[in-house]
Write an enzyme that holds these catalytic residues in place. Structure first.
Site, PDB file in Angstrom:
ATOM      1  N   GLY A 193      48.436 -45.996  40.429  1.00 50.92           N
ATOM      2  CA  GLY A 193      49.656 -46.212  39.659  1.00 50.92           C
ATOM      3  C   GLY A 193      50.064 -47.673  39.766  1.00 50.92           C
ATOM      4  O   GLY A 193      49.218 -48.566  39.867  1.00 50.92           O
ATOM      5  N   LYS A 253      69.001 -43.267  49.858  1.00 50.87           N
ATOM      6  CA  LYS A 253      68.113 -42.865  48.763  1.00 50.87           C
ATOM      7  C   LYS A 253      68.910 -41.957  47.843  1.00 50.87           C
ATOM      8  O   LYS A 253      69.889 -41.336  48.285  1.00 50.87           O
ATOM      9  CB  LYS A 253      66.922 -42.087  49.331  1.00 50.87           C
ATOM     10  CG  LYS A 253      65.737 -41.979  48.408  1.00 50.87           C
ATOM     11  CD  LYS A 253      64.789 -43.142  48.566  1.00 50.87           C
ATOM     12  CE  LYS A 253      63.610 -43.022  47.617  1.00 50.87           C
ATOM     13  NZ  LYS A 253      62.672 -44.132  47.793  1.00 50.87           N
ATOM     14  N   VAL A 279      51.473 -49.394  42.220  1.00 56.21           N
ATOM     15  CA  VAL A 279      51.045 -50.054  43.460  1.00 56.21           C
ATOM     16  C   VAL A 279      49.523 -49.999  43.575  1.00 56.21           C
ATOM     17  O   VAL A 279      48.870 -51.012  43.874  1.00 56.21           O
ATOM     18  CB  VAL A 279      51.679 -49.400  44.710  1.00 56.21           C
ATOM     19  CG1 VAL A 279      51.225 -50.115  45.972  1.00 56.21           C
ATOM     20  CG2 VAL A 279      53.195 -49.410  44.612  1.00 56.21           C
TER      21      VAL A 279
HETATM   22  P1  NAD Z   1      53.209 -44.399  40.280  1.00 54.55           P
HETATM   23  O1  NAD Z   1      53.928 -43.191  39.790  1.00 54.55           O
HETATM   24  O2  NAD Z   1      53.117 -45.595  39.407  1.00 54.55           O
HETATM   25  O3  NAD Z   1      51.699 -44.003  40.661  1.00 54.55           O
HETATM   26  C1  NAD Z   1      51.363 -42.858  41.350  1.00 54.55           C
HETATM   27  C2  NAD Z   1      49.940 -42.476  40.893  1.00 54.55           C
HETATM   28  O4  NAD Z   1      49.514 -41.385  41.700  1.00 54.55           O
HETATM   29  C3  NAD Z   1      49.876 -42.026  39.448  1.00 54.55           C
HETATM   30  O5  NAD Z   1      48.833 -42.706  38.783  1.00 54.55           O
HETATM   31  C4  NAD Z   1      49.613 -40.524  39.554  1.00 54.55           C
HETATM   32  O6  NAD Z   1      48.814 -40.027  38.486  1.00 54.55           O
HETATM   33  C5  NAD Z   1      48.864 -40.451  40.867  1.00 54.55           C
HETATM   34  N1  NAD Z   1      48.913 -39.141  41.503  1.00 54.55           N
HETATM   35  C6  NAD Z   1      49.944 -38.261  41.559  1.00 54.55           C
HETATM   36  N2  NAD Z   1      49.589 -37.168  42.259  1.00 54.55           N
HETATM   37  C7  NAD Z   1      48.317 -37.374  42.659  1.00 54.55           C
HETATM   38  C8  NAD Z   1      47.397 -36.615  43.411  1.00 54.55           C
HETATM   39  N3  NAD Z   1      47.722 -35.415  43.900  1.00 54.55           N
HETATM   40  N4  NAD Z   1      46.184 -37.149  43.646  1.00 54.55           N
HETATM   41  C9  NAD Z   1      45.831 -38.350  43.160  1.00 54.55           C
HETATM   42  N5  NAD Z   1      46.659 -39.122  42.429  1.00 54.55           N
HETATM   43  C10 NAD Z   1      47.878 -38.628  42.168  1.00 54.55           C
HETATM   44  O7  NAD Z   1      53.860 -44.746  41.685  1.00 54.55           O
HETATM   45  P2  NAD Z   1      53.813 -46.140  42.447  1.00 54.55           P
HETATM   46  O8  NAD Z   1      55.006 -46.929  42.102  1.00 54.55           O
HETATM   47  O9  NAD Z   1      52.463 -46.753  42.315  1.00 54.55           O
HETATM   48  O10 NAD Z   1      54.018 -45.643  43.955  1.00 54.55           O
HETATM   49  C11 NAD Z   1      52.977 -44.984  44.639  1.00 54.55           C
HETATM   50  C12 NAD Z   1      53.477 -44.527  45.995  1.00 54.55           C
HETATM   51  O11 NAD Z   1      53.925 -45.669  46.744  1.00 54.55           O
HETATM   52  C13 NAD Z   1      54.687 -43.573  45.956  1.00 54.55           C
HETATM   53  O12 NAD Z   1      54.599 -42.668  47.014  1.00 54.55           O
HETATM   54  C14 NAD Z   1      55.865 -44.487  46.138  1.00 54.55           C
HETATM   55  O13 NAD Z   1      56.972 -43.792  46.689  1.00 54.55           O
HETATM   56  C15 NAD Z   1      55.299 -45.500  47.109  1.00 54.55           C
HETATM   57  N6  NAD Z   1      55.946 -46.808  47.055  1.00 54.55           N
HETATM   58  C16 NAD Z   1      56.054 -47.480  45.896  1.00 54.55           C
HETATM   59  C17 NAD Z   1      56.674 -48.730  45.877  1.00 54.55           C
HETATM   60  C18 NAD Z   1      56.811 -49.521  44.605  1.00 54.55           C
HETATM   61  O14 NAD Z   1      57.311 -50.646  44.648  1.00 54.55           O
HETATM   62  N7  NAD Z   1      56.376 -49.010  43.468  1.00 54.55           N
HETATM   63  C19 NAD Z   1      57.161 -49.282  47.061  1.00 54.55           C
HETATM   64  C20 NAD Z   1      57.018 -48.573  48.251  1.00 54.55           C
HETATM   65  C21 NAD Z   1      56.406 -47.329  48.233  1.00 54.55           C
END
Ligand code: NAD
Length: 372
Positions: A200, A98, A202
């Site tokens: 977000g 990472k 996902v």
């Molecule tokens: P993203 O940044 O698009 O979405 C995250 C969302 O969470 C945002 O809408 C944000 O406003 C919201 N948020 C932040 N803090 C918050 C809180 N305290 N309470 C409620 N909502 C809150 O991220 P993403 O790409 O959708 O990823 C989401 C999670 O999944 C992350 O932890 C990421 O590491 C994990 N993940 C993502 C992927 C991927 O392909 N995008 C793959 C594996 C894991």
């Protein structure tokens, strides 16, 4: 001074960020950590390579305004270790790594900074391959690609696999179904109630899949517009972020940030299943994994069910095929079932069961590689 015995993949409480740097490296079992500094572009980044037994270390690059350098190091060590487990349990030939770039992705990100970072990755000669993460996007990967081939998740227009989020959401959906099967005896989501925290990339895709199967979805986010969007588009119900732990739902799907499962929230949780995309959901693997086991809450380990993103990158590395990507992602259903069965058979927490399966695969392949 006696040094802690090096275990490549210990199940343990995560070392604190204030521990010494070498103390943290030993405790997490890292192979290599690279500090990247370039005053001209303002680049301050850390690349952590946890384990490369199964293959090159693949992991996203997170850009975040960490309060301290210790926080940045701690985050990258924690996240890279879970990438080792994630790749192992998903059956991929990848190790865990990472990177974090210290800075505000809205203000500090420039082409020059990303390309300089790309040159640091290039110097690792393929030992580390990156992709996007929080604070980075496919366009940023394109800049890194200008300096090195060792980057995945570049836009489809230049031959990449594009945004991995829909695949990540599909994997989480499969993990949810496998968990529902284990808890309720069948995997239908029709009529099940699910809180999705974090709408977000996902989260939104997950809401779509859940609503397609007629689950009732409660959506929560600190961004009210994101919630309003899924209420309107998919018929989810908006709930306040402050009250989600009091809602009597079947499933809680954390899809925002990590560590939302802790002593305080476990005390309040009313759901039967926790299954979501956020990385490192348990504040402390050992303590909170056990608390959930004792409380009878089924926890689908995050790195098992959110492997869709890395699967997408792996497919890109191998020569992207949508069909193969979908197949590997759908396998998350079986991988989750195996973890839950082992947890039940040995009366151990699900995270411990997942770690055991991942560790066994790495140990087995290590033996294969050590012979001629
Ligand atoms: P993203 O940044 O698009 O979405 C995250 C969302 O969470 C945002 O809408 C944000 O406003 C919201 N948020 C932040 N803090 C918050 C809180 N305290 N309470 C409620 N909502 C809150 O991220 P993403 O790409 O959708 O990823 C989401 C999670 O999944 C992350 O932890 C990421 O590491 C994990 N993940 C993502 C992927 C991927 O392909 N995008 C793959 C594996 C894991």
């Amino acid at each position: 001074m006696s040094r802690p015995k090096r275990s490549i993949l210990p199940l343990m409480s995560i070392p604190a960020p204030h521990d010494s740097i070498f103390g943290q490296l030993e405790a997490f079992g890292h192979k290599k950590v690279v500090y990247c500094s370039d005053p001209d572009t303002g680049l301050r980044a850390i690349i952590a390579i946890h384990d490369t037994t199964l293959g090159p270390a693949l992991g996203g690059t997170r850009m975040w305004a960490y309060k301290t350098e210790q926080d940045a190091l701690h985050d990258v060590l924690r996240l890279s270790k879970s990438m080792t487990y994630k790749a192992a349990i998903a059956g991929l030939n990848l190790g865990g790594g990472k990177a974090v770039i210290i800075g505000d992705s809205r203000k500090d990100k420039t082409e020059a900074l990303l390309r300089k970072f790309g040159r640091f990755i290039k110097n690792l000669n393929g030992e580390f391959i990156t992709a996007e993460d929080v604070g980075t996007n496919p366009r940023d990967m394109e800049y890194i690609r200008m300096e090195t081939q060792h980057v995945m998740g570049v836009p489809e227009s230049i031959g990449g696999s594009g945004d991995p989020s829909p695949i990540a959401a599909l994997g989480v959906f499969m993990g949810i179904k496998a968990s529902v099967k284990e808890f309720y005896g069948n995997d239908s989501l029709t009529g099940r109630t699910i809180i999705v925290q974090g709408i977000g990339h996902v989260g939104e895709n997950l809401v779509r899949l859940l609503r397609d199967e007629n689950a009732k979805v409660y959506a929560s986010d600190i961004n009210e517009d994101a919630v309003a969007h899924v209420v309107k588009k998919y018929g989810a119900e908006a709930v306040s972020n402050n009250t989600i732990f009091e809602i009597d739902a079947d499933i809680y799907a954390p899809c925002a940030l990590g560590a939302t499962i802790n002593t305080q929230t476990i005390g309040k949780l009313k759901c039967n299943i926790i299954a979501g995309s956020a990385n490192n959901q348990l504040e402390d693997e050992q303590v909170h994994g056990k608390m959930l086991l004792d409380k009878g809450i089924l926890f689908a380990p995050d790195y098992v069910i959110n492997a869709g993103g890395i699967i997408n990158c792996y497919s890109e590395l191998m020569g992207f095929s949508k069909k193969r990507t979908m197949q590997l992602t759908e396998n998350i259903y079986e991988a989750t079932r195996n973890v839950l069965k082992l947890s039940k058979a040995e009366n151990i927490s699900t995270i411990e069961a997942a770690n055991k399966i991942a560790e066994k695969r790495i140990a087995d392949i290590k033996k294969v590689k050590s012979t001629y």
